[in-house]
Design a protein around this motif. Structure first.
Motif, PDB file in Angstrom:
ATOM      1  N   LEU A 131     -32.523   5.709  -0.153  1.00 32.40           N
ATOM      2  CA  LEU A 131     -32.239   6.420   0.690  1.00 32.40           C
ATOM      3  C   LEU A 131     -31.071   5.844   1.539  1.00 32.40           C
ATOM      4  CD1 LEU A 131     -36.242   7.276   2.241  1.00 32.40           C
ATOM      5  CD2 LEU A 131     -34.255   8.473   0.321  1.00 32.40           C
ATOM      6  N   VAL A 132     -31.160   4.936   2.520  1.00 31.19           N
ATOM      7  CA  VAL A 132     -29.833   4.865   3.454  1.00 31.19           C
ATOM      8  C   VAL A 132     -29.729   3.282   3.315  1.00 31.19           C
ATOM      9  CG1 VAL A 132     -29.654   4.007   5.744  1.00 31.19           C
ATOM     10  CG2 VAL A 132     -30.595   6.015   5.472  1.00 31.19           C
ATOM     11  N   ASP A 133     -28.705   3.586   2.870  1.00 30.42           N
ATOM     12  CA  ASP A 133     -27.764   1.927   2.098  1.00 30.42           C
ATOM     13  C   ASP A 133     -26.216   2.377   1.495  1.00 30.42           C
ATOM     14  OD1 ASP A 133     -26.754   3.901  -0.413  1.00 30.42           O
ATOM     15  OD2 ASP A 133     -28.513   3.530  -1.385  1.00 30.42           O
ATOM     16  N   LYS A 134     -25.623   1.008   1.172  1.00 30.65           N
ATOM     17  CA  LYS A 134     -24.302   1.210   1.130  1.00 30.65           C
ATOM     18  C   LYS A 134     -23.238   2.801   1.024  1.00 30.65           C
ATOM     19  CE  LYS A 134     -24.338  -0.884  -3.783  1.00 30.65           C
ATOM     20  NZ  LYS A 134     -23.854  -2.299  -4.130  1.00 30.65           N
ATOM     21  N   ARG A 135     -24.382   2.906   0.139  1.00 29.11           N
ATOM     22  CA  ARG A 135     -23.080   4.588  -1.040  1.00 29.11           C
ATOM     23  C   ARG A 135     -22.754   5.601   0.849  1.00 29.11           C
ATOM     24  NH1 ARG A 135     -27.698   7.616  -3.112  1.00 29.11           N
ATOM     25  NH2 ARG A 135     -29.127   6.973  -1.865  1.00 29.11           N
ATOM     26  N   ILE A 136     -23.311   5.689   2.185  1.00 29.15           N
ATOM     27  CA  ILE A 136     -23.355   5.930   3.110  1.00 29.15           C
ATOM     28  C   ILE A 136     -22.748   5.280   4.572  1.00 29.15           C
ATOM     29  CG2 ILE A 136     -24.853   8.067   3.241  1.00 29.15           C
ATOM     30  CD1 ILE A 136     -26.727   7.593   5.145  1.00 29.15           C
ATOM     31  N   GLY A 137     -22.710   3.953   4.438  1.00 33.58           N
ATOM     32  CA  GLY A 137     -22.093   3.155   5.005  1.00 33.58           C
ATOM     33  C   GLY A 137     -23.023   1.420   5.737  1.00 33.58           C
ATOM     34  N   SER A 138     -24.548   1.480   4.847  1.00 31.01           N
ATOM     35  CA  SER A 138     -24.668   0.758   5.882  1.00 31.01           C
ATOM     36  C   SER A 138     -25.063  -0.652   4.627  1.00 31.01           C
ATOM     37  CB  SER A 138     -26.368   1.474   5.990  1.00 31.01           C
ATOM     38  OG  SER A 138     -27.215  -0.416   5.905  1.00 31.01           O
ATOM     39  N   THR A 139     -24.254  -2.015   4.804  1.00 30.44           N
ATOM     40  CA  THR A 139     -23.793  -2.523   3.611  1.00 30.44           C
ATOM     41  C   THR A 139     -24.408  -3.985   4.021  1.00 30.44           C
ATOM     42  OG1 THR A 139     -22.352  -3.776   5.859  1.00 30.44           O
ATOM     43  CG2 THR A 139     -21.621  -1.899   4.391  1.00 30.44           C
ATOM     44  N   THR A 140     -25.573  -4.155   5.291  1.00 28.88           N
ATOM     45  CA  THR A 140     -26.987  -5.089   5.446  1.00 28.88           C
ATOM     46  C   THR A 140     -28.352  -4.426   4.980  1.00 28.88           C
ATOM     47  OG1 THR A 140     -26.753  -5.596   7.655  1.00 28.88           O
ATOM     48  CG2 THR A 140     -24.906  -6.371   6.396  1.00 28.88           C
ATOM     49  N   VAL A 145     -44.829   4.822   0.171  1.00 26.16           N
ATOM     50  CA  VAL A 145     -44.167   4.082   1.061  1.00 26.16           C
ATOM     51  C   VAL A 145     -42.902   4.673   1.493  1.00 26.16           C
ATOM     52  CG1 VAL A 145     -46.067   2.313   0.904  1.00 26.16           C
ATOM     53  CG2 VAL A 145     -44.094   2.027  -0.424  1.00 26.16           C
ATOM     54  N   VAL A 146     -42.523   4.073   2.810  1.00 21.72           N
ATOM     55  CA  VAL A 146     -41.004   4.052   2.918  1.00 21.72           C
ATOM     56  C   VAL A 146     -40.954   2.805   3.581  1.00 21.72           C
ATOM     57  CG1 VAL A 146     -41.224   4.600   4.948  1.00 21.72           C
ATOM     58  CG2 VAL A 146     -39.073   5.101   3.883  1.00 21.72           C
ATOM     59  N   GLY A 147     -39.621   1.634   3.056  1.00 19.79           N
ATOM     60  CA  GLY A 147     -39.475   0.276   3.646  1.00 19.79           C
ATOM     61  C   GLY A 147     -37.819   0.271   3.934  1.00 19.79           C
ATOM     62  N   LEU A 148     -38.129  -0.924   4.283  1.00 23.26           N
ATOM     63  CA  LEU A 148     -36.355  -1.340   5.009  1.00 23.26           C
ATOM     64  C   LEU A 148     -36.609  -2.232   4.945  1.00 23.26           C
ATOM     65  CD1 LEU A 148     -34.499  -1.848   8.210  1.00 23.26           C
ATOM     66  CD2 LEU A 148     -34.180   0.405   6.938  1.00 23.26           C
ATOM     67  N   ILE A 149     -35.164  -2.708   4.336  1.00 23.51           N
ATOM     68  CA  ILE A 149     -35.248  -4.331   4.412  1.00 23.51           C
ATOM     69  C   ILE A 149     -33.476  -4.902   4.482  1.00 23.51           C
ATOM     70  CG2 ILE A 149     -36.506  -3.850   2.504  1.00 23.51           C
ATOM     71  CD1 ILE A 149     -33.868  -4.186   0.829  1.00 23.51           C
ATOM     72  N   HIS A 150     -33.711  -6.198   5.265  1.00 24.18           N
ATOM     73  CA  HIS A 150     -32.794  -6.331   6.259  1.00 24.18           C
ATOM     74  C   HIS A 150     -32.499  -7.995   6.087  1.00 24.18           C
ATOM     75  CE1 HIS A 150     -28.932  -6.664   8.425  1.00 24.18           C
ATOM     76  NE2 HIS A 150     -29.390  -7.116   9.270  1.00 24.18           N
ATOM     77  N   PRO A 151     -31.930  -8.939   6.193  1.00 27.58           N
ATOM     78  CA  PRO A 151     -30.622  -8.070   4.532  1.00 27.58           C
ATOM     79  C   PRO A 151     -30.803  -8.299   3.310  1.00 27.58           C
ATOM     80  CG  PRO A 151     -30.626 -11.246   5.357  1.00 27.58           C
ATOM     81  CD  PRO A 151     -31.654 -10.013   6.083  1.00 27.58           C
ATOM     82  N   GLY A 152     -30.941  -6.930   2.687  1.00 29.65           N
ATOM     83  CA  GLY A 152     -30.528  -6.711   1.730  1.00 29.65           C
ATOM     84  C   GLY A 152     -30.355  -5.467   1.019  1.00 29.65           C
ATOM     85  N   ASP A 153     -29.758  -5.665  -0.244  1.00 33.93           N
ATOM     86  CA  ASP A 153     -29.527  -3.877  -0.578  1.00 33.93           C
ATOM     87  C   ASP A 153     -30.553  -3.690  -1.357  1.00 33.93           C
ATOM     88  OD1 ASP A 153     -29.177  -5.894  -2.094  1.00 33.93           O
ATOM     89  OD2 ASP A 153     -26.660  -4.817  -2.534  1.00 33.93           O
ATOM     90  N   ASN A 154     -31.143  -4.265  -2.162  1.00 39.17           N
ATOM     91  CA  ASN A 154     -32.440  -4.346  -3.596  1.00 39.17           C
ATOM     92  C   ASN A 154     -33.649  -4.510  -3.881  1.00 39.17           C
ATOM     93  OD1 ASN A 154     -33.228  -4.007  -6.049  1.00 39.17           O
ATOM     94  ND2 ASN A 154     -31.549  -4.256  -7.192  1.00 39.17           N
ATOM     95  N   PRO A 155     -34.549  -3.904  -3.472  1.00 31.27           N
ATOM     96  CA  PRO A 155     -36.194  -3.253  -2.737  1.00 31.27           C
ATOM     97  C   PRO A 155     -36.756  -4.128  -4.303  1.00 31.27           C
ATOM     98  CG  PRO A 155     -36.040  -1.087  -3.076  1.00 31.27           C
ATOM     99  CD  PRO A 155     -34.405  -1.459  -3.349  1.00 31.27           C
ATOM    100  N   GLY A 156     -35.695  -4.136  -5.344  1.00 37.02           N
ATOM    101  CA  GLY A 156     -36.461  -4.209  -6.347  1.00 37.02           C
ATOM    102  C   GLY A 156     -36.261  -5.942  -7.073  1.00 37.02           C
ATOM    103  N   ILE A 157     -35.954  -6.654  -5.535  1.00 29.06           N
ATOM    104  CA  ILE A 157     -35.703  -8.420  -6.349  1.00 29.06           C
ATOM    105  C   ILE A 157     -36.727  -9.002  -5.595  1.00 29.06           C
ATOM    106  CG2 ILE A 157     -34.060  -9.843  -5.822  1.00 29.06           C
ATOM    107  CD1 ILE A 157     -31.831  -7.989  -6.231  1.00 29.06           C
ATOM    108  N   ASN A 158     -37.597  -9.708  -6.756  1.00 23.86           N
ATOM    109  CA  ASN A 158     -38.667 -11.238  -5.544  1.00 23.86           C
ATOM    110  C   ASN A 158     -38.879 -11.868  -6.161  1.00 23.86           C
ATOM    111  OD1 ASN A 158     -41.149 -10.063  -8.180  1.00 23.86           O
ATOM    112  ND2 ASN A 158     -40.243  -7.910  -7.220  1.00 23.86           N
ATOM    113  N   TYR A 159     -39.117 -12.479  -5.972  1.00 28.44           N
ATOM    114  CA  TYR A 159     -39.542 -14.121  -6.644  1.00 28.44           C
ATOM    115  C   TYR A 159     -41.172 -14.583  -6.288  1.00 28.44           C
ATOM    116  CZ  TYR A 159     -38.524 -16.922  -2.709  1.00 28.44           C
ATOM    117  OH  TYR A 159     -38.492 -17.479  -1.442  1.00 28.44           O
TER     118      TYR A 159
END
Length: 353
Positions: A262-271, A339-353
């Motif tokens: 939803l909100v990400d770097k496409r509309i200006g949110s970089t972190t 669910v709706v999530g907000l991650i920071h700092p980051g831009d991809n919720p599909g990355i985990n380890y």
């Protein structure tokens, strides 16, 4: 998945999940691109010969830089993981065996509404005072957050005060209701559900045409939102689009799950990044993230598992995860969980380890 065979014209999957590493400034790390190296995730200097692949030489930017080197070798952002491993054959796994072993105790919410789990992980349900306007703190530095805050806004009619996030970005998830949002000198129509982006240095005011609820995140973390007497006129014209609706065409698969940014770097949110996602009836395997996350349960129910404790969750609850915190979310609802999530700092919720 280790040892997966592959012809010489494609990379071999060395391991299913990425490799966490803390780096030393200025040092060069030769990431294996072919998947055949004997010293994963790095090149061994010989295994790629004749494959057409060459190692990627990454130079660390700072001491202690934390990275996740891709080990499935199919990333589009080499040398780092981009979540592609979840969509490879056998790449996404649920934890189907966890329930067979000893289970940590289920923690109930205290009188303050918080169910506190391992470390600073917790579950909280927004209160309802019955007032026309209410702003409640759900995530903040005083509650253990280091990178983001979250507040719950409830407005039954009229307008909220003018609010600002003390010079940092504010990201809203409008869960119910409709109306308008003022951002500086601009107004945007609101129709739930949708995401909204307010840039650092701007202020906002919500107008409710019908009873409206929203989750307001601030990144980086602040202890409270400021109320101002008047609306400052500032609006960053470089980023004119601020409201993001749900769009099924924008979904990204993550194994049997999906998410939409939803909100990400496409509309200006970089972190920071906001996403909506769906979880089928399942229990994820235990994992960690390099970002801090606040996850709102929109529908369904389930259990959030930590190593030493667990808590039940249902629609309306918020789960807060510190960075690198070991956890797994289980959906027990037959219809699944949104669910709706907000991650920071980051831009991809599909990355985990």
């Amino acid at each position: 998945m280790t040892g997966h065979d592959c012809s010489l014209d494609c990379p071999r999957i060395a391991n299913r999940k990425p490799y966490y590493r803390e780096l030393r400034a200025g040092r060069t790390y030769p990431w294996c691109a072919c998947g055949r190296s004997t010293r994963q995730p790095f090149c061994d200097g010989r295994s790629h010969i004749g494959t057409g692949f060459e190692p990627v030489q990454y130079v660390a930017k700072a001491d202690g830089e934390e990275v996740l080197f891709c080990d499935c070798k199919h990333t589009q952002t080499p040398p780092f993981c981009d979540g592609t491993h979840s969509n490879l054959p056998g790449g996404y796994e649920d934890d189907d065996t966890a329930a067979a072993g000893p289970q940590p105790p289920i923690v109930a919410a205290g009188t303050d509404g918080f169910a506190r789990l391992d470390g600073c992980c917790f579950v909280v349900s927004p209160p309802d005072s019955g007032d026309r306007y209410q702003l409640s703190t759900l995530v903040a530095p005083s509650l253990g957050a280091q990178h983001q805050s979250q507040f719950h806004l409830r407005l039954t009619s009229g307008a909220s005060p003018v609010l600002s996030a003390r010079g940092v970005d504010a990201i809203l998830w409008v869960r119910s209701g409709n109306g308008e949002i003022e951002i500086g000198e601009r107004r945007f129509a609101l129709s739930a559900p949708c995401g909204v982006y307010v840039r650092a240095g701007e202020a906002f005011r919500v107008h409710a045409a019908t009873a409206l609820t929203a989750y307001v995140s601030a990144c980086p973390a602040v202890e409270a939102l400021d109320e101002q007497a008047d609306m400052p006129p500032h609006f960053d014209q470089a980023w004119p689009e601020r409201v993001v609706p749900i769009d099924e065409a924008g979904r990204t698969a993550m194994g049997p799950r999906w998410f939409q940014m939803l909100v990400d770097k496409r509309i200006g949110s970089t972190t920071a990044a906001q996403f909506i996602g769906h979880i089928p009836t399942s229990r994820a395997e235990m994992h960690r993230h390099l970002y801090e996350e606040a996850l709102v349960i929109l529908s369904g129910e389930g259990i959030i598992w930590n190593e030493g404790s667990a808590a039940r969750v249902r629609a309306g609850d918020v789960i807060f995860f510190p960075r690198k915190h070991l956890h797994a979310l289980e959906c027990t609802a037959p219809e699944g969980m949104d669910v709706v999530g907000l991650i920071h700092p980051g831009d991809n919720p599909g990355i985990n380890y």
